[in-house]
Write a protein that holds these residues in place. Structure first.
Motif, PDB file in Angstrom:
ATOM      1  N   TRP A 216       1.029  -1.277  -0.007  1.00 30.07           N
ATOM      2  CA  TRP A 216      -0.187   0.054   0.078  1.00 30.07           C
ATOM      3  C   TRP A 216       0.962   1.283   0.042  1.00 30.07           C
ATOM      4  O   TRP A 216       1.836   1.281   0.697  1.00 30.07           O
ATOM      5  N   ARG A 217       0.448   2.346  -0.804  1.00 28.97           N
ATOM      6  CA  ARG A 217       1.414   3.376  -0.997  1.00 28.97           C
ATOM      7  C   ARG A 217       0.503   4.733  -0.682  1.00 28.97           C
ATOM      8  O   ARG A 217      -0.522   4.719  -1.388  1.00 28.97           O
ATOM      9  N   SER A 218       1.027   5.322   0.283  1.00 28.17           N
ATOM     10  CA  SER A 218       0.356   6.670   0.726  1.00 28.17           C
ATOM     11  C   SER A 218       0.426   7.730  -0.423  1.00 28.17           C
ATOM     12  O   SER A 218       1.320   7.598  -1.188  1.00 28.17           O
ATOM     13  N   ILE A 219      -0.597   8.679  -0.291  1.00 30.86           N
ATOM     14  CA  ILE A 219      -0.434   9.913  -0.948  1.00 30.86           C
ATOM     15  C   ILE A 219      -0.344  10.975  -0.166  1.00 30.86           C
ATOM     16  O   ILE A 219      -0.707  11.223   0.947  1.00 30.86           O
ATOM     17  N   ASP A 220       0.265  12.029  -0.827  1.00 34.03           N
ATOM     18  CA  ASP A 220       0.389  13.360  -0.150  1.00 34.03           C
ATOM     19  C   ASP A 220      -0.822  14.269  -0.414  1.00 34.03           C
ATOM     20  O   ASP A 220      -1.897  13.816  -0.752  1.00 34.03           O
ATOM     21  N   GLU A 221      -0.693  15.572   0.146  1.00 33.05           N
ATOM     22  CA  GLU A 221      -1.695  16.586   0.262  1.00 33.05           C
ATOM     23  C   GLU A 221      -2.258  16.890  -1.042  1.00 33.05           C
ATOM     24  O   GLU A 221      -3.390  17.460  -1.436  1.00 33.05           O
ATOM     25  N   ASN A 222      -1.466  16.716  -2.277  1.00 32.00           N
ATOM     26  CA  ASN A 222      -1.717  17.074  -3.550  1.00 32.00           C
ATOM     27  C   ASN A 222      -2.328  15.880  -4.275  1.00 32.00           C
ATOM     28  O   ASN A 222      -2.675  16.020  -5.464  1.00 32.00           O
ATOM     29  N   GLY A 223      -2.549  14.680  -3.569  1.00 30.47           N
ATOM     30  CA  GLY A 223      -3.226  13.590  -4.202  1.00 30.47           C
ATOM     31  C   GLY A 223      -2.394  12.822  -5.051  1.00 30.47           C
ATOM     32  O   GLY A 223      -2.799  11.812  -5.794  1.00 30.47           O
ATOM     33  N   ARG A 224      -1.124  13.129  -4.934  1.00 30.22           N
ATOM     34  CA  ARG A 224       0.186  12.188  -5.639  1.00 30.22           C
ATOM     35  C   ARG A 224       0.672  11.351  -4.749  1.00 30.22           C
ATOM     36  O   ARG A 224       0.614  11.685  -3.643  1.00 30.22           O
ATOM     37  N   PRO A 225       1.115   9.986  -5.321  1.00 27.85           N
ATOM     38  CA  PRO A 225       1.814   9.111  -4.390  1.00 27.85           C
ATOM     39  C   PRO A 225       3.104   9.817  -3.639  1.00 27.85           C
ATOM     40  O   PRO A 225       3.884  10.673  -4.365  1.00 27.85           O
ATOM     41  N   THR A 226       3.224   9.350  -2.407  1.00 25.13           N
ATOM     42  CA  THR A 226       4.229  10.154  -1.472  1.00 25.13           C
ATOM     43  C   THR A 226       5.818   9.513  -2.330  1.00 25.13           C
ATOM     44  O   THR A 226       5.868   8.517  -2.597  1.00 25.13           O
ATOM     45  N   ASP A 227       6.586  10.641  -2.184  1.00 24.05           N
ATOM     46  CA  ASP A 227       7.840  10.398  -2.748  1.00 24.05           C
ATOM     47  C   ASP A 227       8.760  11.457  -2.048  1.00 24.05           C
ATOM     48  O   ASP A 227       8.711  12.668  -2.190  1.00 24.05           O
ATOM     49  N   HIS A 228       9.676  10.873  -1.230  1.00 22.58           N
ATOM     50  CA  HIS A 228      10.574  11.827  -0.551  1.00 22.58           C
ATOM     51  C   HIS A 228      12.085  11.592  -1.119  1.00 22.58           C
ATOM     52  O   HIS A 228      12.925  11.957  -0.462  1.00 22.58           O
ATOM     53  N   PHE A 229      11.983  11.293  -2.628  1.00 22.68           N
ATOM     54  CA  PHE A 229      13.373  11.365  -3.169  1.00 22.68           C
ATOM     55  C   PHE A 229      13.954  12.640  -3.192  1.00 22.68           C
ATOM     56  O   PHE A 229      14.991  12.881  -3.230  1.00 22.68           O
ATOM     57  N   TRP A 230      13.244  13.812  -3.568  1.00 12.41           N
ATOM     58  CA  TRP A 230      13.593  15.235  -3.380  1.00 12.41           C
ATOM     59  C   TRP A 230      14.479  15.612  -2.285  1.00 12.41           C
ATOM     60  O   TRP A 230      15.317  16.516  -2.612  1.00 12.41           O
ATOM     61  N   ARG A 231      14.101  15.157  -1.216  1.00 12.82           N
ATOM     62  CA  ARG A 231      14.852  15.533   0.104  1.00 12.82           C
ATOM     63  C   ARG A 231      16.362  15.373   0.112  1.00 12.82           C
ATOM     64  O   ARG A 231      17.163  16.030   0.164  1.00 12.82           O
ATOM     65  N   THR A 232      16.527  13.888   0.028  1.00 10.76           N
ATOM     66  CA  THR A 232      17.928  13.444  -0.187  1.00 10.76           C
ATOM     67  C   THR A 232      18.587  13.987  -1.545  1.00 10.76           C
ATOM     68  O   THR A 232      19.543  14.294  -1.322  1.00 10.76           O
ATOM     69  N   ASP A 233      17.869  14.157  -2.683  1.00  9.30           N
ATOM     70  CA  ASP A 233      18.404  14.886  -3.787  1.00  9.30           C
ATOM     71  C   ASP A 233      18.938  16.069  -3.656  1.00  9.30           C
ATOM     72  O   ASP A 233      20.020  16.623  -4.113  1.00  9.30           O
ATOM     73  N   LEU A 234      18.053  16.905  -2.779  1.00 14.13           N
ATOM     74  CA  LEU A 234      18.399  18.455  -2.808  1.00 14.13           C
ATOM     75  C   LEU A 234      19.592  18.721  -1.768  1.00 14.13           C
ATOM     76  O   LEU A 234      20.495  19.293  -1.751  1.00 14.13           O
ATOM     77  N   LEU A 235      19.644  17.635  -0.845  1.00 13.68           N
ATOM     78  CA  LEU A 235      20.706  17.667   0.300  1.00 13.68           C
ATOM     79  C   LEU A 235      21.779  17.227  -0.370  1.00 13.68           C
ATOM     80  O   LEU A 235      23.104  17.855   0.238  1.00 13.68           O
ATOM     81  N   LEU A 236      21.994  16.188  -0.981  1.00 15.13           N
ATOM     82  CA  LEU A 236      23.439  15.728  -1.151  1.00 15.13           C
ATOM     83  C   LEU A 236      23.709  15.888  -2.571  1.00 15.13           C
ATOM     84  O   LEU A 236      25.070  16.037  -2.836  1.00 15.13           O
ATOM     85  N   PHE A 237      22.887  16.249  -3.572  1.00 12.02           N
ATOM     86  CA  PHE A 237      23.384  16.443  -4.896  1.00 12.02           C
ATOM     87  C   PHE A 237      23.165  17.720  -5.489  1.00 12.02           C
ATOM     88  O   PHE A 237      24.043  18.513  -5.897  1.00 12.02           O
ATOM     89  N   GLN A 238      21.787  18.426  -5.353  1.00  5.84           N
ATOM     90  CA  GLN A 238      21.571  19.724  -6.127  1.00  5.84           C
ATOM     91  C   GLN A 238      22.164  20.699  -5.393  1.00  5.84           C
ATOM     92  O   GLN A 238      22.394  21.628  -6.178  1.00  5.84           O
ATOM     93  N   SER A 239      22.603  20.665  -4.050  1.00  2.73           N
ATOM     94  CA  SER A 239      23.330  21.620  -3.248  1.00  2.73           C
ATOM     95  C   SER A 239      24.638  21.670  -3.931  1.00  2.73           C
ATOM     96  O   SER A 239      25.484  22.723  -4.174  1.00  2.73           O
ATOM     97  N   VAL A 240      25.352  20.637  -4.378  1.00  2.00           N
ATOM     98  CA  VAL A 240      26.600  20.349  -4.928  1.00  2.00           C
ATOM     99  C   VAL A 240      26.471  20.944  -6.438  1.00  2.00           C
ATOM    100  O   VAL A 240      27.503  21.949  -6.766  1.00  2.00           O
ATOM    101  N   PHE A 241      25.561  20.524  -7.127  1.00  2.00           N
ATOM    102  CA  PHE A 241      25.407  21.071  -8.432  1.00  2.00           C
ATOM    103  C   PHE A 241      25.220  22.736  -8.219  1.00  2.00           C
ATOM    104  O   PHE A 241      25.738  23.144  -9.207  1.00  2.00           O
ATOM    105  N   ALA A 242      24.615  23.203  -7.500  1.00  2.00           N
ATOM    106  CA  ALA A 242      24.276  24.559  -7.396  1.00  2.00           C
ATOM    107  C   ALA A 242      25.513  25.434  -7.250  1.00  2.00           C
ATOM    108  O   ALA A 242      25.914  26.639  -7.703  1.00  2.00           O
ATOM    109  N   LEU A 243      26.343  24.736  -6.230  1.00  2.00           N
ATOM    110  CA  LEU A 243      27.810  25.244  -5.789  1.00  2.00           C
ATOM    111  C   LEU A 243      28.641  25.306  -7.092  1.00  2.00           C
ATOM    112  O   LEU A 243      29.182  26.285  -7.510  1.00  2.00           O
ATOM    113  N   ASP A 244      28.584  24.111  -7.881  1.00  2.00           N
ATOM    114  CA  ASP A 244      29.507  23.981  -8.916  1.00  2.00           C
ATOM    115  C   ASP A 244      28.848  24.979 -10.178  1.00  2.00           C
ATOM    116  O   ASP A 244      29.845  25.761 -10.945  1.00  2.00           O
TER     117      ASP A 244
END
Length: 502
Positions: free
Chosen positions: A194-222
């Motif tokens: 069973w997969r939960s949904i967020d407040e926007n009615g889409r399936p829950t996905d916390h991928f962006w949190r780790t991506d923002l913290l570990l990768f996108q911050s490095v890309f923005a600095l570069d």
């Protein structure tokens, strides 16, 4: 002024540091791309990561176990908001209880409530279909087909009741039936989730949190460091223009369409000299050129021909021709340039080129004179020597006239310039007047437009894909280097020789 050695060493070190930084970021981006691809395929391939089995032929019960792969579902399920399904978990727990009782050798009467409960849960699972929530309704069909095949009945519910009945277990040992349930049914039941949904009615996905913290911050600095390097290299470049020059890095900062990151990742790996994509780029470029060359050339050629036809159909030709007169021109600089060109080329053609062509002109004029007298009715044969003498006299007179004209053109004469301008004005005026009379302009326009129409119908219609392929093959033959390097020399004959290193 001699550059200090410490300054040169510092620049080399800085360059090497930037190269190491670019390579580190490129490898970090490649790791991020691998993780992005894993995240995109995790939900569709969750059954594989859960069971760690390969099924080369889904229609056959052929399974290749991969025990070396770790079970990552407990770690990554929370990232995608996946939780065990309560109905299937209840089904698995009830079966474990039934399995323990039967293995302990309890009597049929004591295990009857457990077997009845298991049949009820099976019927409930078939009616409720908990696999639909995860989009795996086909899994339920597999379970039903295996129950029917094992019991030999047409109904999956009746098959479950028969497989857990006293009569069936009396004829078949539980060890054999247990192997069927644990290998054929329970692994399929455990794939339900069973997969939960967020407040926007889409399936829950916390991928962006780790991506923002570990990768996108490095890309923005570069990206910021690359903009600084661009502004140091080009001081007149604005921050906006520096950012626009790094447009290819935009997918690295987008929280959606993460698969587009393959473009900046490949570009960074190539710039860091970790991979060589030039052969692939050349092959893709050749394919694109081969596909678009025909359409592009047809569009450009048709646009050029249509534009020329529209220009020819215009009734403004007499007005345009009259505008070429000196007193009608918008700018007098063009007239002066034209006069200077006449004064430059006139003496060259009349005074130098024409006298050198005297022998050829004498031979040509003598031959033409002799042939013309032969074609006259009753004409007499003219000796070749006489015709050559006559032609020579005519050519000498022509050459003398050309030399005299060249000398006069070379002299600075205001009257001569005035006469040339008057001659040009008169020429354009008479040409425009001639086009306005007798339908000459309309007839000329019609003939030219028809000629261009035939060009479109005959030449452009004959162009095909084979012709473009032949041109591409010819281009490959001209540009491909040979064994001794002759092809490279022919491809760039103006390339200067390489200077030896200092």
């Amino acid at each position: 002024m001699v550059r200090p050695r410490w300054l040169s060493a510092q620049r080399v070190t800085a360059s090497r540091l930037w190269l190491h930084w670019d390579r580190a970021v490129a490898l970090w981006a490649a790791l991020n791309l691998v993780w992005v691809l894993f995240d995109i395929t995790y939900v569709p391939l969750r059954t594989f990561w859960l069971q760690r089995n390969l099924t080369p032929l889904p229609q056959m019960p052929l399974v290749v176990p991969l025990p070396l792969l770790p079970d990552i579902t407990p770690l990554y399920d929370p990232v995608k908001g996946i939780e065990p399904h309560r109905e299937t978990q209840q089904y698995l727990a009830a079966f474990q209880q039934l399995d323990a009782a039967l293995l302990a050798g309890e009597s049929a009467a004591s295990t009857a409530p457990l077997r009845r409960r298991q049949v009820e849960l099976t019927v409930e699972m078939i009616n409720e279909n908990p696999f639909a929530a995860s989009g795996n309704s086909g899994t339920l069909e597999k379970i039903k087909n295996r129950l029917r095949q094992q019991a030999g009945l047409d109904s999956a519910k009746a098959s479950a009741d028969r497989l857990l009945s006293d009569a069936w277990l009396g004829r078949h040992s539980w060890q054999q039936e247990r192997r069927f349930w644990r290998q054929q049914v329970l692994p399929l039941v455990s794939t339900s989730y069973w997969r939960s949904i967020d407040e926007n009615g889409r399936p829950t996905d916390h991928f962006w949190r780790t991506d923002l913290l570990l990768f996108q911050s490095v890309f923005a600095l570069d990206i910021l460091l690359r903009m600084v390097r661009l502004r140091r290299r080009f001081p007149g470049l604005s921050w906006r223009d520096a950012l626009l020059r790094r447009w290819i890095d935009l997918p690295l900062l987008l929280p959606f369409w993460c698969w587009l990151r393959v473009v900046p990742v490949v570009e960074r790996l190539s710039q860091a000299r970790l991979i060589n994509i030039e052969p692939l780029r050349a092959a893709v470029s050749r394919a694109v050129v081969s596909l678009l060359a025909l359409e592009l050339f047809e569009v450009l050629a048709l646009q050029l021909v249509d534009g020329t036809q529209s220009l020819i159909r215009s009734p403004q030709w007499p007005r345009w021709i009259r505008s070429l007169r000196s007193h009608q021109s918008v700018s007098t600089s063009d007239d002066q340039q034209l006069l200077e060109l006449v004064k430059l080329w006139g003496p060259l053609l009349l005074g130098e080129v024409t006298p050198r062509l005297a022998p050829e002109l004498q031979s040509l004029l003598g031959h033409a004179l002799q042939q013309s007298l032969r074609e006259v009715p009753g004409g007499v044969a003219v000796p070749e020597l006489l015709s050559r003498q006559v032609a020579g006299g005519m050519v000498d007179s022509l050459v003398d006239l050309a030399r005299g004209t060249a000398q006069r053109l070379a002299q600075s004469d205001e009257r001569q310039v005035e006469l040339l301008q008057r001659f040009g004005d008169r020429f354009w005026e008479e040409l425009a007047a001639g086009l306005e009379q007798g339908g000459t302009l309309q007839r000329s326009q019609q003939l030219l437009v028809t000629l261009l129409q035939q060009l479109k119908l005959n030449y452009l219609a004959q162009m095909n894909r084979a012709g473009i392929d032949a041109l591409m093959e010819e281009l490959d033959e001209l540009t491909a280097p040979t064994e001794n390097g002759a092809g490279a020399e022919m491809a760039s004959p103006l390339t200067p020789p390489a200077t030896p290193p200092a």
